[in-house]
Scaffold this motif. Structure first.
Motif, short mmCIF file in Angstrom:
data_model
loop_
_atom_site.label_atom_id
_atom_site.label_comp_id
_atom_site.label_asym_id
_atom_site.label_seq_id
_atom_site.Cartn_x
_atom_site.Cartn_y
_atom_site.Cartn_z
N TYR A 127 -10.29 -3.06 -7.88
CA TYR A 127 -10.21 -3.10 -9.35
C TYR A 127 -11.01 -4.30 -9.83
O TYR A 127 -10.78 -5.42 -9.36
CB TYR A 127 -8.75 -3.24 -9.79
CG TYR A 127 -7.89 -2.07 -9.33
CD1 TYR A 127 -7.72 -0.96 -10.15
CD2 TYR A 127 -7.29 -2.09 -8.07
CE1 TYR A 127 -6.95 0.11 -9.73
CE2 TYR A 127 -6.52 -1.01 -7.64
CZ TYR A 127 -6.36 0.08 -8.47
OH TYR A 127 -5.60 1.15 -8.03
N GLU A 128 -11.92 -4.08 -10.75
CA GLU A 128 -12.75 -5.20 -11.21
C GLU A 128 -12.88 -5.24 -12.73
O GLU A 128 -13.01 -4.21 -13.39
CB GLU A 128 -14.16 -5.11 -10.61
CG GLU A 128 -14.19 -5.20 -9.10
CD GLU A 128 -15.51 -5.76 -8.57
OE1 GLU A 128 -16.26 -6.40 -9.34
OE2 GLU A 128 -15.78 -5.54 -7.37
N ASP A 129 -12.90 -6.47 -13.26
CA ASP A 129 -13.21 -6.68 -14.68
C ASP A 129 -14.66 -6.24 -14.92
O ASP A 129 -15.54 -6.48 -14.10
CB ASP A 129 -13.06 -8.18 -15.00
CG ASP A 129 -13.14 -8.48 -16.49
OD1 ASP A 129 -12.12 -8.90 -17.05
OD2 ASP A 129 -14.22 -8.30 -17.09
N ARG A 149 -13.21 -0.05 -12.74
CA ARG A 149 -13.50 -1.21 -13.58
C ARG A 149 -12.68 -1.11 -14.85
O ARG A 149 -12.53 -0.03 -15.41
CB ARG A 149 -15.00 -1.28 -13.87
CG ARG A 149 -15.80 -1.41 -12.57
CD ARG A 149 -17.28 -1.35 -12.81
NE ARG A 149 -17.76 -2.63 -13.30
CZ ARG A 149 -19.01 -2.82 -13.71
NH1 ARG A 149 -19.87 -1.81 -13.73
NH2 ARG A 149 -19.41 -4.00 -14.13
N TYR A 150 -12.11 -2.23 -15.28
CA TYR A 150 -11.33 -2.25 -16.54
C TYR A 150 -12.08 -3.07 -17.57
O TYR A 150 -12.81 -4.00 -17.23
CB TYR A 150 -9.91 -2.77 -16.29
CG TYR A 150 -9.81 -4.11 -15.61
CD1 TYR A 150 -9.74 -4.21 -14.22
CD2 TYR A 150 -9.81 -5.30 -16.35
CE1 TYR A 150 -9.67 -5.45 -13.59
CE2 TYR A 150 -9.74 -6.55 -15.72
CZ TYR A 150 -9.67 -6.60 -14.34
OH TYR A 150 -9.61 -7.83 -13.72
N PRO A 151 -11.90 -2.74 -18.86
CA PRO A 151 -12.58 -3.50 -19.92
C PRO A 151 -12.22 -4.98 -19.79
O PRO A 151 -11.12 -5.32 -19.35
CB PRO A 151 -12.02 -2.91 -21.20
CG PRO A 151 -11.52 -1.55 -20.83
CD PRO A 151 -11.06 -1.65 -19.41
N SER A 160 -2.59 0.48 -16.24
CA SER A 160 -2.55 1.94 -16.22
C SER A 160 -3.37 2.50 -15.05
O SER A 160 -3.15 3.62 -14.60
CB SER A 160 -3.03 2.52 -17.54
OG SER A 160 -4.42 2.31 -17.66
N GLN A 161 -4.32 1.73 -14.56
CA GLN A 161 -5.13 2.20 -13.42
C GLN A 161 -4.41 1.99 -12.08
O GLN A 161 -4.66 2.70 -11.12
CB GLN A 161 -6.47 1.43 -13.37
CG GLN A 161 -7.41 1.76 -14.52
CD GLN A 161 -8.63 0.85 -14.54
OE1 GLN A 161 -8.64 -0.23 -13.96
NE2 GLN A 161 -9.68 1.31 -15.21
N LEU A 162 -3.56 0.96 -12.03
CA LEU A 162 -2.91 0.60 -10.75
C LEU A 162 -1.87 1.65 -10.36
O LEU A 162 -1.14 2.17 -11.21
CB LEU A 162 -2.23 -0.76 -10.87
CG LEU A 162 -3.16 -1.98 -10.83
CD1 LEU A 162 -2.45 -3.20 -11.41
CD2 LEU A 162 -3.62 -2.27 -9.41
N VAL A 163 -1.83 1.97 -9.08
CA VAL A 163 -0.78 2.86 -8.58
C VAL A 163 -0.20 2.21 -7.33
O VAL A 163 -0.92 1.56 -6.59
CB VAL A 163 -1.33 4.26 -8.19
CG1 VAL A 163 -1.42 5.15 -9.40
CG2 VAL A 163 -2.67 4.15 -7.48
N CYS A 164 1.09 2.37 -7.10
CA CYS A 164 1.68 1.84 -5.88
C CYS A 164 1.25 2.71 -4.71
O CYS A 164 1.38 3.92 -4.75
CB CYS A 164 3.20 1.78 -5.98
SG CYS A 164 3.74 0.36 -6.91
N THR A 165 0.67 2.09 -3.71
CA THR A 165 0.15 2.84 -2.57
C THR A 165 0.25 1.95 -1.34
O THR A 165 0.34 0.73 -1.46
CB THR A 165 -1.34 3.24 -2.81
OG1 THR A 165 -1.99 3.39 -1.55
CG2 THR A 165 -2.09 2.17 -3.57
N ILE A 171 -7.49 -6.51 -6.42
CA ILE A 171 -7.93 -6.84 -7.79
C ILE A 171 -8.87 -8.03 -7.68
O ILE A 171 -8.52 -9.04 -7.04
CB ILE A 171 -6.72 -7.20 -8.69
CG1 ILE A 171 -5.70 -6.06 -8.70
CG2 ILE A 171 -7.19 -7.54 -10.10
CD1 ILE A 171 -4.41 -6.40 -9.45
N VAL A 172 -10.05 -7.89 -8.27
CA VAL A 172 -11.08 -8.93 -8.12
C VAL A 172 -11.56 -9.37 -9.49
O VAL A 172 -11.91 -8.53 -10.33
CB VAL A 172 -12.28 -8.39 -7.32
CG1 VAL A 172 -13.33 -9.48 -7.13
CG2 VAL A 172 -11.84 -7.85 -5.96
#
Ligand SMILES: *Cc1c(COP(=O)(O)O)cnc(C)c1O
Length: 386
Positions: A127-129, A149-151, A160-165, A171-172
């Motif tokens: 996950y990246e900014d 990528r998130y805004p 909302s993008q993260l899911v438990c897995t 996250i970077v």
């Protein structure tokens, strides 16, 4: 169409869009006052935030290092290239970042490729900014993990993008965003990482040496527990004024990188003399506290003056103080007008920044004086106001 014709067409298009890049030739050391293409100028665009790149003691450490170890390291770290100088620097960086271990890389770009590639693979998610440094984006693509990528700074979209897995979720984020100068919301990122069983990596290329009372970077400034950011990356070519980069973290993280980070394994080790120079620089960044104090007084002086002049500054508390211009052509014209008046500031254009967000990226350094900042403000008033 042959290759050169193809390239010529694309280059021409770039020129028409005012996106063509040209290199100016620096004929002096890096510093507040430089000689560029034969012209004496005041420079406001290096990342030498503490003014250490041309410090006599850092130069001496490099010279002594070369006398002791020679110039080239001659091999990769895993063969015979890992010198006592590298090892000592790693131990000092671990201590500086308050982590069990640190590992040197040749550049920050390579450190990011190495870490993300070693940690994430197909079926993992990174996950990246949106405004993360290009090397972090490239690293995720090369790792073949899923990249989301998130805004910029948008924690609710990230959530909302993260899911438990049970697969790796990494996250970077940049610590200080390199073209905007604002800070990542590290506490919020750490909390999301905790809640979703993800791991957090911060690239503090522009924070280390600068932020926090003792220059330990964004984590010191925001009082974040090191355990909340298991992967910390820093560079030695910016505030430390030298060259190279490192990753700091746990014993397990560093051993994994030594075994698996391809940009660590398959490349020649940094010259040991550079490691000696970086050791000196790290020491000076601690003993010469006045550098940070002076730098922050210049930032305040610039922001006050720029506000009075109604200049389009951004909400940044760091040495990165962009003037938001908008279109590439105007940014380029302003940069040229400033250069004609003896001030060097580069126009940062897409794809380095989003379309329509071209800017003059002003950076301040402890090497600047108050007079330099005043001259910058006077010149901006002449040039930007018209
Ligand atoms: C400069 C930078 C890098 C790359 O570091 P180098 O040592 O110059 O390769 C990585 N990440 C960020 C955020 C940077 O600003």
């Amino acid at each position: 169409m042959n290759l050169d014709q193809r390239l010529a067409d694309k280059l021409e298009l770039r020129r028409q869009q005012h996106l063509y890049r040209k290199r100016r030739i620096l004929q002096s050391p890096q510093g507040a006052e430089v000689v560029i293409d034969g012209r004496h100028c005041v420079s406001f665009c290096s990342n030498d935030y503490l003014g250490l790149a041309n410090h006599p003691r850092v130069i001496k450490a490099l010279q002594d290092g070369a006398a002791r170890y020679g110039v080239g390291s001659g091999a990769s770290h895993l063969i015979t290239g890992h010198s006592a100088a590298h090892h000592a620097l790693e131990e000092e960086l671990a201590e500086f970042t308050r982590r069990p271990r640190a590992l040197l890389f040749s550049t920050g770009y390579m450190a990011n490729l190495g870490v993300i590639g070693a940690l994430a693979g197909p079926r993992d998610t990174v996950y990246e900014d949106r405004l993360n440094h290009a090397s972090l984006v490239d690293a995720a693509v090369l790792s073949r993990a899923r990249l989301r990528r998130y805004p910029h700074g948008d924690m609710s979209t990230l959530q909302s993008q993260l899911v438990c897995t049970d697969k790796l979720a990494l996250i970077v984020s940049d610590g200080v965003f390199s073209m905007d100068g604002d800070l990542a919301p590290v506490s919020a990122l750490a909390e999301l990482a905790r809640n979703y069983n993800a791991s957090l990596m911060i690239d503090d290329a522009h924070g280390l040496g600068v932020l926090g009372k003792t220059g330990r970077g964004i984590l010191e400034q925001l009082a974040i527990n090191p355990d909340d950011v298991p992967v910390l990356m820093g560079t030695l070519g910016k505030a430390f004024g030298v060259f190279g980069a490192f990753v700091a973290g746990s014993e397990e993280l560093i051993e994994t990188l030594i075994q698996q980070a391809r940009s660590y394994i398959y490349t020649t080790a940094l010259p040991p003399a550079l490691a000696e120079a970086a050791r000196m620089s790290l020491k000076l960044s601690q003993s010469e506290q006045w550098r940070r104090e002076h730098l922050f007084s210049l930032i305040a002086r610039f922001r006050l003056g720029a506000t009075q002049l109604n200049l389009p500054i951004a909400a940044s508390t760091t040495p990165i103080q962009p003037l938001m211009i908008g279109d590439s052509e105007s940014a380029l014209t302003l940069s040229e007008k400033l250069y004609a008046r003896g001030i060097v500031i580069s126009a940062i254009r897409p794809p380095t920044v989003p379309k329509g967000q071209a800017r003059l990226r002003i950076t301040l350094s402890a090497a600047h004086s108050e007079q330099h900042v005043d001259r910058l403000l006077e010149t901006l008033a002449e040039v930007v106001a018209v």
